[in-house]
Write a protein that holds these residues in place. Structure first.
Motif, PDB file in Angstrom:
ATOM      1  N   LEU A 145       0.855  -1.177   0.000  1.00  0.00           N
ATOM      2  CA  LEU A 145       0.000   0.000   0.000  1.00  0.00           C
ATOM      3  C   LEU A 145       0.897   1.234   0.000  1.00  0.00           C
ATOM      4  N   VAL A 146       0.606   2.189  -0.889  1.00  0.00           N
ATOM      5  CA  VAL A 146       1.393   3.419  -0.992  1.00  0.00           C
ATOM      6  C   VAL A 146       0.464   4.608  -0.811  1.00  0.00           C
ATOM      7  N   LEU A 147       0.729   5.429   0.186  1.00  0.00           N
ATOM      8  CA  LEU A 147      -0.026   6.662   0.420  1.00  0.00           C
ATOM      9  C   LEU A 147       0.928   7.835   0.237  1.00  0.00           C
ATOM     10  N   TYR A 148       0.512   8.830  -0.536  1.00  0.00           N
ATOM     11  CA  TYR A 148       1.387   9.985  -0.754  1.00  0.00           C
ATOM     12  C   TYR A 148       0.682  11.274  -0.381  1.00  0.00           C
ATOM     13  N   ASN A 149       1.446  12.206   0.134  1.00  0.00           N
ATOM     14  CA  ASN A 149       0.929  13.490   0.593  1.00  0.00           C
ATOM     15  C   ASN A 149       0.320  14.269  -0.565  1.00  0.00           C
ATOM     16  N   TYR A 150      -0.933  14.650  -0.406  1.00  0.00           N
ATOM     17  CA  TYR A 150      -1.649  15.417  -1.441  1.00  0.00           C
ATOM     18  C   TYR A 150      -2.094  16.738  -0.832  1.00  0.00           C
ATOM     19  N   PRO A 151      -1.930  17.880  -1.530  1.00  0.00           N
ATOM     20  CA  PRO A 151      -1.506  18.025  -2.931  1.00  0.00           C
ATOM     21  C   PRO A 151      -0.044  18.429  -3.076  1.00  0.00           C
ATOM     22  N   SER A 152       0.845  17.787  -2.371  1.00  0.00           N
ATOM     23  CA  SER A 152       2.269  18.094  -2.413  1.00  0.00           C
ATOM     24  C   SER A 152       2.899  17.558  -3.697  1.00  0.00           C
ATOM     25  N   PHE A 153       3.743  18.369  -4.337  1.00  0.00           N
ATOM     26  CA  PHE A 153       4.453  17.902  -5.531  1.00  0.00           C
ATOM     27  C   PHE A 153       5.525  16.886  -5.160  1.00  0.00           C
TER      28      PHE A 153
END
Length: 352
Positions: free
Chosen positions: A40-48
């Motif tokens: 599972l991959v979670l990425y900070n949004y809306p960070s570039f």
């Protein structure tokens, strides 16, 4: 890529503000758990930095043909521990953010997180054995994730493969350098401000749920194009600001009723989006008129009167005025809310 299979386009009709805990996103998690997807991959949004980190995670798992589910994580509408059911995954990557303390407290899932903010480490509780924290305040998250997955791929068994193709590597690494310059608040690279403005138009496109083409688009971004777009944007705003300034006569402002000297100012009701450009133009005019090199731009914001101070002189500190009236900012750019009666005192000696 498995995450797109779990998020068919016909299920993506929901508002952007609620897209993180949407039915489609929660169904994707449920399906991934049912099919025993390991990553599972979670990425900070809306960070570039978060979006590019997601790109590198996507490329890594695609190169190895390893199933993964990639989703944006917003602190505004976050997933709960119950939503994610982390114990059902073998590994969870948290890209460009550290999680709430309870994310690591109740699961044996290996959690690997990346962040570059000084406050990141203090947000974590006791770190469990399978919780790997990568916080480097001297390197942006996107660059750290890029190096991590590149190294991990290079050390994988079998045929030697690279995270990025040769034709993409130089272009992407240049973009990462600029993003790092912004993330670490250095602002040293050539045309960095133009780059940052050119990048802004992409902010609405870095949600992989609502934008199925996000990864392909990020691979095509070049720093040269972003700088060109940002420079064009600045040029058009400067032209608009000069037109507004020509149509509206500048007048003297007695900063703090004269305690902080005098400068030129103007009302910009209806043109507040140009306050930065107008303030800098007024700063130059003010200095030429023998006044303090500060431009004061005032406008109504909701039901408040707001004053923005700008200076093009490195030795002038506009924030001393702003802080005295409950505002803040930097030396060359600050703002505060001012009462109408106080504002009238600052402009009282202007001719009617």
């Amino acid at each position: 890529m498995i995450s797109r299979r779990y998020l068919p386009s016909y299920k993506l009709r929901f508002s952007a503000a609620r897209s993180f805990r949407s039915d489609a996103a929660l169904e994707a998690i449920s399906n991934a758990l049912e099919e025993k997807v390991p990553n599972l991959v979670l990425y900070n949004y809306p960070s570039f930095s978060g979006a590019f980190s997601a790109l590198f995670a996507h490329l890594y798992h695609s190169r190895l043909r390893t199933p993964s589910l990639i989703l944006p994580f917003s602190s505004v509408v976050p997933f709960s521990v119950k939503d994610l059911s982390l114990e059902g995954f073998e590994r969870c990557y948290l890209l460009d953010f550290v999680p709430p303390k309870d994310y690591a407290a109740t699961t044996d899932c290996e959690i690997i997180c990346f962040d570059h903010r000084k406050s990141a480490a203090s947000k974590l509780g006791s770190v469990k054995k399978r919780f790997k924290v990568n916080v480097d305040v001297d390197k942006s998250s996107s660059k750290a994730v890029y190096e991590y997955f590149s190294s991990k791929l290079a050390s994988s068994e079998g045929e030697s493969i690279s995270l990025l193709d040769d034709e993409d590597r130089t272009r992407v690494e240049s973009v990462l350098d600029y993003i790092e310059d912004i993330d670490l608040r250095r602002w040293r690279l050539p045309d960095i401000k133009a780059f940052s403005f050119g990048l802004k138009e992409w902010r609405s496109k870095v949600n992989c749920i609502t934008n199925p083409h996000m990864y392909e688009q990020l691979l095509r971004i070049s720093s040269e194009d972003l700088i060109a777009n940002g420079s064009s944007y600045f040029s058009s705003r400067l032209i608009d600001a000069k037109r507004v300034l020509k149509q509206n006569k500048a007048f003297k402002i007695r900063l703090g009723r004269g305690f902080y000297g005098e400068c030129l100012g103007m009302r910009a009701d209806g043109n507040h989006e140009l306050s930065d450009e107008l303030g800098k133009l007024l700063s130059l005019q003010s200095a030429a008129a023998g006044l303090r090199p500060i431009g004061a731009v005032t406008f109504m914001q909701r039901n408040n009167l707001k004053m923005c101070l700008r200076s093009t002189d490195d030795t002038t500190d506009t924030s001393e005025v702003a802080k005295a009236y409950g505002g803040g900012g930097t030396c060359c750019s600050s703002s505060f809310i001012i009462r109408m009666d106080e504002y009238n005192e600052w402009t009282a000696k202007n001719p009617t």
